[in-house]
Design a protein around this motif. Structure first.
Motif, PDB file in Angstrom:
ATOM      1  N   LYS A   1       0.825  -1.221   0.000  1.00 41.06           N
ATOM      2  CA  LYS A   1       0.000   0.000   0.000  1.00 41.06           C
ATOM      3  C   LYS A   1       0.854   1.264   0.000  1.00 41.06           C
ATOM      4  CE  LYS A   1      -4.107  -2.000   1.848  1.00 41.06           C
ATOM      5  NZ  LYS A   1      -4.888  -2.330   3.025  1.00 41.06           N
ATOM      6  N   PHE A   2       0.247   2.334  -0.505  1.00 39.02           N
ATOM      7  CA  PHE A   2       0.872   3.652  -0.386  1.00 39.02           C
ATOM      8  C   PHE A   2       0.479   4.240   0.968  1.00 39.02           C
ATOM      9  CE2 PHE A   2       1.107   3.431  -5.062  1.00 39.02           C
ATOM     10  CZ  PHE A   2       2.431   3.846  -5.229  1.00 39.02           C
ATOM     11  N   VAL A   3       1.481   4.623   1.758  1.00 39.45           N
ATOM     12  CA  VAL A   3       1.194   5.095   3.111  1.00 39.45           C
ATOM     13  C   VAL A   3       1.162   6.623   3.142  1.00 39.45           C
ATOM     14  CG1 VAL A   3       1.841   4.908   5.537  1.00 39.45           C
ATOM     15  CG2 VAL A   3       2.452   3.070   3.945  1.00 39.45           C
ATOM     16  N   LEU A   4       0.045   7.157   3.644  1.00 34.06           N
ATOM     17  CA  LEU A   4      -0.097   8.612   3.797  1.00 34.06           C
ATOM     18  C   LEU A   4       0.532   8.995   5.136  1.00 34.06           C
ATOM     19  CD1 LEU A   4      -3.845   9.080   2.650  1.00 34.06           C
ATOM     20  CD2 LEU A   4      -1.770   8.925   1.242  1.00 34.06           C
ATOM     21  N   VAL A   5       1.619   9.753   5.091  1.00 30.98           N
ATOM     22  CA  VAL A   5       2.374   9.998   6.320  1.00 30.98           C
ATOM     23  C   VAL A   5       2.227  11.415   6.866  1.00 30.98           C
ATOM     24  CG1 VAL A   5       4.114   8.218   5.826  1.00 30.98           C
ATOM     25  CG2 VAL A   5       4.495  10.564   5.033  1.00 30.98           C
ATOM     26  N   SER A   6       1.442  12.263   6.178  1.00 33.22           N
ATOM     27  CA  SER A   6       1.275  13.644   6.668  1.00 33.22           C
ATOM     28  C   SER A   6      -0.134  13.860   7.196  1.00 33.22           C
ATOM     29  CB  SER A   6       1.528  14.657   5.545  1.00 33.22           C
ATOM     30  OG  SER A   6       2.783  14.453   4.962  1.00 33.22           O
ATOM     31  N   MET A   7      -0.259  14.865   8.027  1.00 29.37           N
ATOM     32  CA  MET A   7      -1.577  15.260   8.504  1.00 29.37           C
ATOM     33  C   MET A   7      -2.351  15.897   7.353  1.00 29.37           C
ATOM     34  SD  MET A   7      -2.246  18.060  11.517  1.00 29.37           S
ATOM     35  CE  MET A   7      -2.522  19.575  10.607  1.00 29.37           C
ATOM     36  N   ALA A   8      -3.664  15.717   7.336  1.00 31.88           N
ATOM     37  CA  ALA A   8      -4.485  16.453   6.371  1.00 31.88           C
ATOM     38  C   ALA A   8      -4.754  17.830   6.967  1.00 31.88           C
ATOM     39  CB  ALA A   8      -5.787  15.716   6.119  1.00 31.88           C
ATOM     40  N   GLN A   9      -4.353  18.874   6.264  1.00 28.58           N
ATOM     41  CA  GLN A   9      -4.545  20.239   6.787  1.00 28.58           C
ATOM     42  C   GLN A   9      -6.031  20.569   6.855  1.00 28.58           C
ATOM     43  OE1 GLN A   9      -2.288  22.368   7.919  1.00 28.58           O
ATOM     44  NE2 GLN A   9      -0.537  21.028   7.468  1.00 28.58           N
ATOM     45  N   PRO A  10      -6.463  21.231   7.933  1.00 24.81           N
ATOM     46  CA  PRO A  10      -7.886  21.578   8.028  1.00 24.81           C
ATOM     47  C   PRO A  10      -8.311  22.674   7.048  1.00 24.81           C
ATOM     48  CG  PRO A  10      -6.671  22.460   9.890  1.00 24.81           C
ATOM     49  CD  PRO A  10      -5.708  21.615   9.125  1.00 24.81           C
ATOM     50  N   THR A  11      -7.361  23.463   6.554  1.00 24.19           N
ATOM     51  CA  THR A  11      -7.713  24.494   5.576  1.00 24.19           C
ATOM     52  C   THR A  11      -6.589  24.644   4.561  1.00 24.19           C
ATOM     53  OG1 THR A  11      -8.279  26.822   5.212  1.00 24.19           O
ATOM     54  CG2 THR A  11      -6.793  26.361   7.045  1.00 24.19           C
ATOM     55  N   GLY A  12      -6.980  24.873   3.304  1.00 21.69           N
ATOM     56  CA  GLY A  12      -6.005  25.136   2.255  1.00 21.69           C
ATOM     57  C   GLY A  12      -5.834  26.625   2.016  1.00 21.69           C
ATOM     58  N   ARG A  13      -6.497  27.418   2.856  1.00 18.90           N
ATOM     59  CA  ARG A  13      -6.355  28.876   2.738  1.00 18.90           C
ATOM     60  C   ARG A  13      -5.261  29.348   3.688  1.00 18.90           C
ATOM     61  NH1 ARG A  13     -10.513  31.264   0.081  1.00 18.90           N
ATOM     62  NH2 ARG A  13     -12.359  29.970  -0.261  1.00 18.90           N
ATOM     63  N   PRO A  14      -4.357  30.181   3.173  1.00 13.62           N
ATOM     64  CA  PRO A  14      -3.340  30.725   4.074  1.00 13.62           C
ATOM     65  C   PRO A  14      -3.957  31.662   5.108  1.00 13.62           C
ATOM     66  CG  PRO A  14      -3.063  31.603   1.828  1.00 13.62           C
ATOM     67  CD  PRO A  14      -4.179  30.596   1.777  1.00 13.62           C
ATOM     68  N   ASP A  15      -3.286  31.851   6.211  1.00 14.38           N
ATOM     69  CA  ASP A  15      -3.840  32.668   7.299  1.00 14.38           C
ATOM     70  C   ASP A  15      -4.177  34.096   6.869  1.00 14.38           C
ATOM     71  OD1 ASP A  15      -3.600  30.445   8.819  1.00 14.38           O
ATOM     72  OD2 ASP A  15      -2.241  31.304  10.316  1.00 14.38           O
ATOM     73  N   TYR A  16      -3.366  34.678   5.979  1.00 11.94           N
ATOM     74  CA  TYR A  16      -3.658  36.072   5.579  1.00 11.94           C
ATOM     75  C   TYR A  16      -5.014  36.161   4.888  1.00 11.94           C
ATOM     76  CZ  TYR A  16      -1.959  34.785   0.862  1.00 11.94           C
ATOM     77  OH  TYR A  16      -1.777  34.187  -0.361  1.00 11.94           O
ATOM     78  N   ASN A  17      -5.429  35.058   4.219  1.00  9.71           N
ATOM     79  CA  ASN A  17      -6.717  35.037   3.537  1.00  9.71           C
ATOM     80  C   ASN A  17      -7.849  34.959   4.552  1.00  9.71           C
ATOM     81  OD1 ASN A  17      -8.726  32.902   1.712  1.00  9.71           O
ATOM     82  ND2 ASN A  17      -8.094  34.836   0.815  1.00  9.71           N
ATOM     83  N   TRP A  18      -7.660  34.134   5.602  1.00  6.06           N
ATOM     84  CA  TRP A  18      -8.634  34.069   6.695  1.00  6.06           C
ATOM     85  C   TRP A  18      -8.748  35.441   7.362  1.00  6.06           C
ATOM     86  CZ3 TRP A  18     -11.620  30.088   8.976  1.00  6.06           C
ATOM     87  CH2 TRP A  18     -11.509  28.836   8.327  1.00  6.06           C
ATOM     88  N   GLN A  19      -7.575  36.026   7.612  1.00 15.33           N
ATOM     89  CA  GLN A  19      -7.556  37.309   8.291  1.00 15.33           C
ATOM     90  C   GLN A  19      -8.370  38.348   7.529  1.00 15.33           C
ATOM     91  OE1 GLN A  19      -3.563  37.589   9.344  1.00 15.33           O
ATOM     92  NE2 GLN A  19      -4.075  38.395  11.356  1.00 15.33           N
ATOM     93  N   GLU A  20      -8.319  38.275   6.214  1.00 14.55           N
ATOM     94  CA  GLU A  20      -9.015  39.266   5.407  1.00 14.55           C
ATOM     95  C   GLU A  20     -10.541  39.064   5.422  1.00 14.55           C
ATOM     96  OE1 GLU A  20      -7.528  39.576   1.390  1.00 14.55           O
ATOM     97  OE2 GLU A  20      -8.900  41.241   0.904  1.00 14.55           O
ATOM     98  N   PHE A  21     -10.973  37.796   5.410  1.00 12.44           N
ATOM     99  CA  PHE A  21     -12.397  37.551   5.185  1.00 12.44           C
ATOM    100  C   PHE A  21     -13.161  36.897   6.340  1.00 12.44           C
ATOM    101  CE2 PHE A  21     -10.513  37.556   0.893  1.00 12.44           C
ATOM    102  CZ  PHE A  21     -11.228  38.616   0.357  1.00 12.44           C
ATOM    103  N   ALA A  22     -12.462  36.174   7.224  1.00 12.61           N
ATOM    104  CA  ALA A  22     -13.209  35.394   8.227  1.00 12.61           C
ATOM    105  C   ALA A  22     -13.753  36.277   9.348  1.00 12.61           C
ATOM    106  CB  ALA A  22     -12.291  34.332   8.821  1.00 12.61           C
TER     107      ALA A  22
END
Ligand SMILES: [Zn+2]
Length: 535
Positions: free
Chosen positions: A167-188
């Motif tokens: 099997k192919f092993v997934l070794v990284s965490m799945a990020q909860p968001t693909g938006r960078p923080d500056y984008n959240w800062q602008e709109f969230a």
């Protein structure tokens, strides 16, 4: 500290004022001599600016180096091509240059990477094999994916380990968001942004524990998975911006290691977690080319009055290979080459010898520059100054005195000749502290050589281009690079013309704030002369 520069540069006080000063002091001869030297300098500096502006070779060099040759991983055929290109480009400028062998490295040539999801639906995935990944040898490997589960301890992990077979092993965490923080800062909404950050912190901590409880580090884990029969390793080293991942090296010896974009990795991870049993098809081609020699490219404009004293224009030449190393360190490279071209054309007989050092294997630990320092004691003891640039495409905005007590005097004198629009944004710190690593000036500073980093404005270097899959030609800001080439050429000219040799006296370093022990100057570290072979 930099404020002082803004006052005393290009002293353009009225000539009447100056004349009065002269008669008062009675040193008319000295005054006129100084004035004509200053005029000579400023006329010459204008010609440097004109040459850099009207006859720039920056775009041509960037295209040839980044688009035609491409990335410059140590030990790759591309690195050798780049070394040869630099020598022949210097030759076309009338400058002698040579490739100096300093060591050897595991040779590896990147081939194609194709990664597709083939079940439960078809989707081509954005990703690539990591440097030195083993090849799939002309075949494609198709297999299901598996996630490393949460386990109590390394015994539980050992019991689970056979599940990775095939099997192919997934070794990284799945990020909860693909938006960078500056984008959240602008709109969230503020509460949504805070909630996301706190969930992400919790999740990151839990993932760290999950990997920790296997009994392996993220580095040694790959070897354990490989031994247990995994088909390959899949990671996602997100660089906290839209579309960017950092691409480093594989730790496997037989099975491929690939990195996948945040978007595709997240999808695969969720499909695996929800029991949809996705399958991916991976083709990763590469060639092992044995043990190959590694080089620094050294260009030289010989001095006339003091040929045994040196100014070195410094920029590492190698790169990681997720993209083309445009800003790390294509821009530093072409800055130094352009400065050399301009100097050769307008200042072909410098007082001191001017060298350009294009170092190999900076990325694995400043190896090329450390080797140069070890191999050339006759140069090292006679260096007037080293100017290194290695943090992106931006215009230079800070220079530190690197812990040399009198750096203020000479750097201040040299900077005073830089045109105001280039000089004024530069924040200087004197005497500064000696940097322990980071880039090649550190190799010289450790040996007591006055070496300085020409430090750039960020242009989002840390997240978007540094070691990423997006470090490409289009990220270069040529106006800023041109400004840096002008700055470097003038600094080299001033350092060459300076009647005085630079002082190497060091500051007394402050006490260590934790231990209270006296501060110590950074140690000279040995170059790795044979690398990559036990990976
Ligand atoms: Zn770099």
């Amino acid at each position: 500290m930099n404020a002082s520069y803004n006052n005393n540069i290009y002293s353009t006080t009225s000539s009447a004022m100056n004349l009065r000063k002269v008669f008062i002091s009675g040193l008319a001869v000295v005054y006129f001599a100084t004035t004509s030297a200053q005029n000579k300098d400023s006329i010459f500096i204008q010609t440097i600016v004109r040459e850099a502006t009207e006859n720039s070779h920056l775009q041509k060099m960037a295209h040839e180096l980044l688009d035609v040759i491409g990335p410059r991983l140590v030990g790759s055929p591309n690195m050798q091509k780049a070394n040869d290109w630099a020598v022949s480009t210097y030759k076309s400028f009338g400058i002698t240059a040579r490739n100096e062998r300093w060591g050897e490295w595991r040779g590896w040539e990147r081939g194609i990477s194709h990664i597709d999801m083939v079940y439960p639906r078809v989707k081509s995935l954005e990703g690539m094999q990591l440097a030195w990944s083993p090849s799939t040898n002309g075949k494609a490997v198709t297999a299901e994916t598996i996630i490393i589960p949460e386990m109590a301890d390394s015994l539980a992990f050992d019991r689970w380990l056979p599940a990775v077979k095939g099997k192919f092993v997934l070794v990284s965490m799945a990020q909860p968001t693909g938006r960078p923080d500056y984008n959240w800062q602008e709109f969230a909404l503020k509460e949504s942004f805070d909630k996301m950050k706190s969930e992400r912190t919790t999740q990151t901590e839990a993932w760290r524990k999950r990997i920790g409880s296997t009994g392996f580090t993220s580095r040694t884990l790959a070897t354990a998975l490989e031994k247990a029969g995994a088909a390959g390793i899949v990671s996602c080293n997100w660089s906290a911006g839209f579309g960017v991942n950092k691409i480093f090296s594989a730790n496997t010896k037989k099975i491929p290691t690939v990195d996948i974009s945040l978007e595709d990795y997240g999808m695969l991870y969720r499909l695996t977690a929800s029991g949809n049993n996705p399958k991916i098809n991976v083709r990763a081609e590469s060639k092992e080319t044995g043990v190959v020699p590694t080089f620094n490219t050294i260009a030289e404009i010989r001095g006339t009055e003091k040929p045994d004293e040196y100014i070195i224009l410094s920029a590492h030449f190698d790169s990681w290979d997720g993209a083309t190393g445009a800003t790390d360190n294509g821009t530093g490279t072409i800055t130094m080459m352009e400065a050399m071209r301009i100097l050769k054309k307008l200042y072909p007989n410098p007082k001191r010898t001017i060298l350009a050092g294009h170092w190999g294997s900076e990325e694995q630990g400043l190896n090329g520059s450390r080797a140069f320092v070890e191999d050339h004691p006759e140069i090292i003891s006679n260096i007037q100054a080293v100017f290194n640039q290695d943090n992106g495409t931006g215009r230079v905005v800070s220079i530190s005195g690197s812990g040399f007590l009198h750096s203020y005097d000479y750097i201040g004198r040299w900077l005073s000749k830089i045109p105001g629009n280039i000089r004024e944004p530069i924040v200087t710190t004197f005497p500064g502290t000696p940097g322990g690593g980071g880039s090649d000036h550190a190799s010289f500073v450790a040996a007591g050589v006055p070496a300085f980093s020409l430090s750039s404005l960020s242009w989002s270097y840390g997240s978007y281009t540094w070691h990423t899959n997006r470090d490409t030609y289009d990220k270069i800001v040529f106006d800023d690079v041109r400004s840096n080439a002008i700055l470097t050429a003038i600094l080299a000219y001033m350092a060459s013309e300076d009647p005085a040799k630079t002082s190497r006296e060091r500051i007394v370093l402050p006490l260590n704030s934790r231990t209270g022990a006296p501060g110590t100057w950074p140690q000279q570290n040995k170059a790795t002369r044979k690398g990559g072979l036990d990976q």
